[in-house]
Design a protein around this motif. Structure first.
Motif: not given
Length: 233
Positions: A183-184, A187, A190, A198-199, A202-203, A219, A222
């Motif tokens: 998932y990272n 991110g 993105y 979306k980034a 996700t984060f 997270a 970011y």
């Protein structure tokens, strides 16, 4: 019911049974040759499967495992050319293992190693060729291969496909330790594509769902970067 009637009924029952048995015997006698041929065929097929597994497939896989052992060490040390093509001495390389031991689990594993090795050498097309042929099934290796395909697409500048594979890897892993890694990566992909919405999504999910993971704990960094860049656009 009279005793005589009971005896008559019993005799009739025995006659029916005898008739069925006689009929079965006649059928077996008449079709004995066909039945024996069919039985022999079943025995040959079952025997063939057993022989294939124990006299061919199992020894072949054992030889493949012996062949790949040194390659795994070269792979771990990132000596990718040697891992792929051998050392000209006592190790034949992943590519020959795939060809010589096709159909074994070890050859399938060699495809995963070969794909990642080619990826690290910058051979993106060759990497995809091997990684896409990996059949998998292992709970650890299958997500890793899916993630590796995502890495190749990132190297090729195809962010959409990369994200798709990273997310698939995270779902297949379904694990508190492995899923956050993928998932990272999604991110970060993105972010690189300037898809800040979306980034952030996700984060934020990483922070909420995987806070105990290293990726979850990072997270916020970011998230802030994505928010700042989104505000500046």
């Amino acid at each position: 019911m009279s005793k005589k009637h009971q005896e008559s009924k019993a005799e009739k029952g025995f006659e029916n049974i005898e008739e069925v048995l006689t009929s079965s015997e006649r059928f077996i006698e008449k079709n004995q040759k066909t039945i024996l041929i069919a039985l022999a065929a079943v025995i040959v097929v079952v025997g063939g499967i057993i022989a294939y597994n124990y006299l061919y497939k199992k020894p072949k896989n054992e030889k493949a495992q012996a062949a790949i052992y040194k390659g795994e060490r070269f792979f771990q040390n990132q000596e990718d050319s040697i891992a792929l093509f051998g050392n000209g001495n006592d190790y034949i390389g992943f590519e020959r293992i795939i060809k010589e031991f096709g159909g074994t689990k070890t050859a399938d594993l060699a495809r995963a190693y070969a794909g990642i090795s080619h990826s690290r050498l910058g051979n993106n097309e060759k990497a995809l060729e091997y990684l896409n042929k990996f059949r998998g099934g292992d709970l650890l290796i299958t997500p890793a291969v899916e993630g590796a395909i995502g890495d190749v697409y990132m190297n090729m500048g195809n962010t959409d496909k990369a994200v798709s594979h990273f997310q698939n890897a995270a779902k297949k892993a379904n694990d508190e330790m492995l899923s956050p890694i993928y998932y990272n990566k999604a991110g970060l992909a993105y972010l690189s594509a300037k898809n800040f919405g979306k980034a952030i999504e996700t984060f934020q999910m990483l922070k909420d769902k995987y806070i105990n993971s290293p990726q979850g704990q990072e997270a916020d960094k970011y998230l802030e970067a994505a928010k700042l860049q989104q505000a500046g656009n």
